[in-house]
Design an enzyme around this catalytic site. Structure first.
Site: not given
Lengths: 349, 133
Positions: A81, A113, A235
């Protein structure tokens, strides 16, 4: 099935402690350290960006690939990103730097993400389809959090790279699953410098719902249970979320321990679960099963089941290990230096 | 003080991949690469990739940096001899200038070497970092 032929990571040496950020903004450091499990985070210096991190991670992946000729890599995908250019690909620079150009397909991926795991997903698909011999997937970010925002305690930098192929594997990908809905939990509009987020809305309905949705579907698809895995990587926007989701899914603290880097690294966004996978591969043994699930706001989760092969013992020490980059020889910076490095200070050029 | 993007593009082989030329007659390696060996006039050569580690031979410290490098000052600018004997000059990064020493072991890392304001092209290449692993 396709899998990983070579893997590598790269991290900045610079760190800033939660106390240093908290002191500047009058925030309560213990609530970030204990509540969100964020002690410190990596800080990229001014000459390091998503492209440079990606190149170094890719070079480490090549070192562990058993001599893959970069010219045989058919695709290079970078998920981030924080691509340095709005218009001009990151992948072309990386391809040129590792000697993989010009007969190569290249694209930069974006999906908050989970852009990195998207790159991995597509690279694996190219191999399974038989379109090419090798495909390089890179997850890299130098993420930004707005000054004084909660995100400033976590937004960090790092990269993980994976050369996917069909032979000479380090880890075979047995199953994948993707889960996605339209979720306005975190975003950055065109030309805006810092992302915005929905505060607590980023939790239950966003991170937890998608991570569990993808993970449970993958467990069902594979017919496996959390106890069948030696390791799991989720994550990690902070240390708390992956710890809680692992527990709720039935994974133990021991299973997520080697891949849970956020408390000392921060949230490397696209890099988070992929770099966690590199740290897990660094300690895995032949035959180990690894469960991995990314999360990207907007929102979705890609999950993978990896089976580690005998080759891990040959390649593990052929490049620097992720835990070494994470814990050794660190350079701590104060908030002023951090603000300068992250270009948070307005100045004349 | 900025470099044209076309010049940087022409120098990708050396800046991105450390490509040097090694001449057949003398066996000498030149970096940046040359088309003709200045000693023998030889044009028969092969492209070799330089090793990525070496030792600092000499250095200077830049304390008043040109504009775009200001965010990094003070920083070292060093000549290092790589393990194959080739010498090259680069910025020393990730290193306090007080720690730079002649004989210090360095590794080459891919870094951004030039940032042209907010709008311009970004240039990448090699820098030295302390070799700590």
């Amino acid at each position: 099935m396709a899998g990983i032929v070579g893997y590598g990571a790269h991290l900045p040496r610079h760190r800033i402690k939660a106390e240093e950020i908290a002191k500047t903004w009058g925030a309560d450091a213990p609530s970030y350290k204990k509540g969100l499990m964020l002690r410190e985070k990596s800080v990229p210096p001014p000459d390091m960006d998503t492209i440079t991190l990606a190149v170094e991670a890719a070079r480490n992946a090549l070192k562990r690939s058993g001599g893959v000729d970069p010219a045989d890599i058919g695709a290079i995908y970078i998920g981030s990103e924080s691509h340095p250019y709005a218009v001009k690909p990151s992948g072309t620079v990386v391809g040129e730097a590792i000697g993989a150009t010009p007969h190569i397909h290249c694209a930069d991926f974006e999906f908050a993400c989970k852009a990195g795991s998207e790159a991995m997903f597509v690279a694996l698909s190219h191999i399974d389809s038989g379109m090419m011999k090798y495909a390089l997937a890179i997850a890299a970010d130098t993420s930004q959090g707005a000054p004084s925002d909660a995100l400033e305690f976590s937004a960090a930098a790092g990269a993980g790279a994976f050369i996917m192929g069909k032979e000479n594997l380090i880890a075979e990908c047995l199953y994948t699953h993707s889960y996605m809905t339209d979720m306005p939990d975190f975003w950055r509009r065109e030309h805006e410098f810092y992302p915005q987020h929905g505060g607590r809305f980023t939790g239950e309905e966003a991170y937890f719902a998608h991570t569990k949705g993808s993970s449970n579907a993958l467990l069902e698809k594979s017919g496996m249970k959390p106890g069948d895995f030696q390791w799991a990587v989720f994550h990690q926007p902070n240390g708390k979320f992956p710890s809680r989701v692992a527990k709720e899914l039935g994974f133990t603290k021991e299973q997520i321990e080697p891949g849970l880097l956020a408390p000392a690294l921060g949230n490397t966004y696209s890099g988070a679960s992929p770099i966690g996978l590199t740290a897990t591969l660094d300690v895995a043994k032949p035959g180990d099963m690894i469960f991995m699930c990314s999360y990207g706001s907007g929102a979705g989760s890609d999950s993978f089941i990896w089976k580690v092969t005998e080759r891990i013992d040959e390649v593990r020490d052929q490049a620097v290990k992720t835990a070494k980059l994470l814990h050794e020889n660190l350079i701590y910076v104060d908030y002023g230096t951090y603000a300068k490095y992250r270009r948070k200070i307005k100045k004349n050029y | 003080m900025t470099m044209f993007s076309s010049r940087n593009w022409r120098e990708y082989p050396q800046r991105y991949r450390l490509e040097a030329s090694k001449f057949k007659k003398s066996g000498k390696t030149y970096f940046p690469p040359r088309d003709v060996d200045p000693e023998t006039g030889d044009t028969e050569k092969e492209t070799v990739i330089l090793p990525d580690t070496g030792k600092i031979i000499t250095y200077t410290v830049i304390r008043v940096a040109p504009g775009q490098w200001g965010d990094m000052s003070p920083y070292g600018l060093a000549v290092a001899e790589l393990t194959d004997g080739t010498r090259l000059m680069a910025q020393v990064t990730d290193c306090d200038v007080e720690e730079i020493k002649i004989g210090m072991e360095v590794r080459i890392e891919f870094r951004r070497i030039q940032t042209e304001s907010h709008e311009g092209v970004l240039s990448y290449g090699y820098k030295f970092v302390p070799k700590w692993y």
